[in-house]
Design a protein around this motif. Structure first.
Motif, mmCIF file in Angstrom:
data_model
loop_
_atom_site.group_PDB
_atom_site.id
_atom_site.type_symbol
_atom_site.label_atom_id
_atom_site.label_comp_id
_atom_site.label_asym_id
_atom_site.label_seq_id
_atom_site.Cartn_x
_atom_site.Cartn_y
_atom_site.Cartn_z
ATOM 1 N N PRO A 110 7.367 25.710 46.764
ATOM 2 C CA PRO A 110 6.037 25.729 47.370
ATOM 3 C C PRO A 110 5.551 27.176 47.499
ATOM 4 O O PRO A 110 6.353 28.088 47.676
ATOM 5 N N ALA A 111 4.274 27.375 47.382
ATOM 6 C CA ALA A 111 3.602 28.683 47.461
ATOM 7 C C ALA A 111 3.712 29.470 46.167
ATOM 8 O O ALA A 111 3.101 30.536 46.051
ATOM 9 N N SER A 112 4.472 28.974 45.190
ATOM 10 C CA SER A 112 4.519 29.667 43.905
ATOM 11 C C SER A 112 3.212 29.403 43.153
ATOM 12 O O SER A 112 2.475 28.460 43.469
ATOM 13 N N GLU A 113 2.950 30.223 42.173
ATOM 14 C CA GLU A 113 1.720 30.075 41.395
ATOM 15 C C GLU A 113 1.651 28.703 40.734
ATOM 16 O O GLU A 113 0.610 28.038 40.756
ATOM 17 N N SER A 114 2.764 28.243 40.171
ATOM 18 C CA SER A 114 2.745 26.938 39.498
ATOM 19 C C SER A 114 2.601 25.794 40.499
ATOM 20 O O SER A 114 1.918 24.810 40.217
ATOM 21 N N ALA A 115 3.206 25.923 41.675
ATOM 22 C CA ALA A 115 3.050 24.884 42.708
ATOM 23 C C ALA A 115 1.604 24.831 43.184
ATOM 24 O O ALA A 115 1.041 23.745 43.362
ATOM 25 N N ASN A 116 0.998 25.993 43.390
ATOM 26 C CA ASN A 116 -0.402 26.031 43.817
ATOM 27 C C ASN A 116 -1.316 25.408 42.763
ATOM 28 O O ASN A 116 -2.262 24.693 43.098
ATOM 29 N N ALA A 117 -1.023 25.661 41.495
ATOM 30 C CA ALA A 117 -1.834 25.080 40.417
ATOM 31 C C ALA A 117 -1.713 23.556 40.424
ATOM 32 O O ALA A 117 -2.709 22.841 40.244
ATOM 33 N N LEU A 118 -0.509 23.060 40.672
ATOM 34 C CA LEU A 118 -0.316 21.610 40.750
ATOM 35 C C LEU A 118 -1.022 21.030 41.966
ATOM 36 O O LEU A 118 -1.609 19.937 41.892
#
Length: 186
Positions: A110-118
């Motif tokens: 969570p809070a990673s760029e890919s998680a935020n994009a999802l």
């Protein structure tokens, strides 16, 4: 000349009647959508949303949200949607759910760029039902871990997905200036 005038007036009346009949049909569909939510037969709903679909979910949502602007927006959209439209929406939701499940399995934090994009893709998919702000997304995510039907939906895709998704949505909302602890339905 008098006959021509009468014919013209009658044609105008016929056009107005047809227009009003169309308005009446539109209002009738809106009323039906207000009551039923999804205006396709139960068998079609099962085809669209899958075996886990519970037709009572719409009634429960209506009980909870009937006085909200979002329910009005949802029913207005529902009144015009066909089975094919609902298939497209359901396929989009399934696609994002599968992508979320894969991300969780892959160890995306969570809070990673890919998680935020999802999280943004999930919020956009939810916006097919009604405009979904970041704050509202947080409120919805709370239901993913407390509402048995919603939780089961995500857990079926991947064990622990409901909790992970809530963490992802909370983190993404923080990055957009929303405090998950004080998020409200707007």
């Amino acid at each position: 000349m008098r006959r021509e005038e009468l014919v013209r007036r009658r044609l105008e009346l016929v056009a107005k009647i047809r227009h009003l009949q169309g308005v009446d049909q539109e209002v009738e569909r809106l009323l039906a959508a207000e009551e039923q939510g999804i205006l396709i037969p139960a068998a079609a709903q099962a085809r669209v949303f899958g075996e886990q679909w519970d037709p009572t979910w719409t009634a429960k949502a209506r009980e909870q949200w009937a006085d909200s602007a979002q329910w009005a927006e949802y029913t207005e959209r529902s009144a015009t949607r066909t089975e094919a439209d609902w298939h497209e929406i359901a396929a989009s939701m399934e696609e994002i759910t599968n992508a979320l499940a894969e991300a969780k399995r892959s160890g995306v934090l969570p809070a990673s760029e890919s998680a935020n994009a999802l999280a943004e893709k999930h919020r956009e998919a939810m916006s097919e039902y009604f405009h979904c702000t970041h704050s509202m997304h947080v409120v919805l995510a709370g239901g993913y871990v407390t509402e048995p039907g919603l939780q089961a939906h995500y857990e079926q895709a991947e064990p622990g997905l409901a909790d992970w998704l809530k963490q992802v949505i909370d983190a993404n909302s923080r990055s957009h200036g929303v405090d998950p602890d004080t998020a409200v339905w707007e």
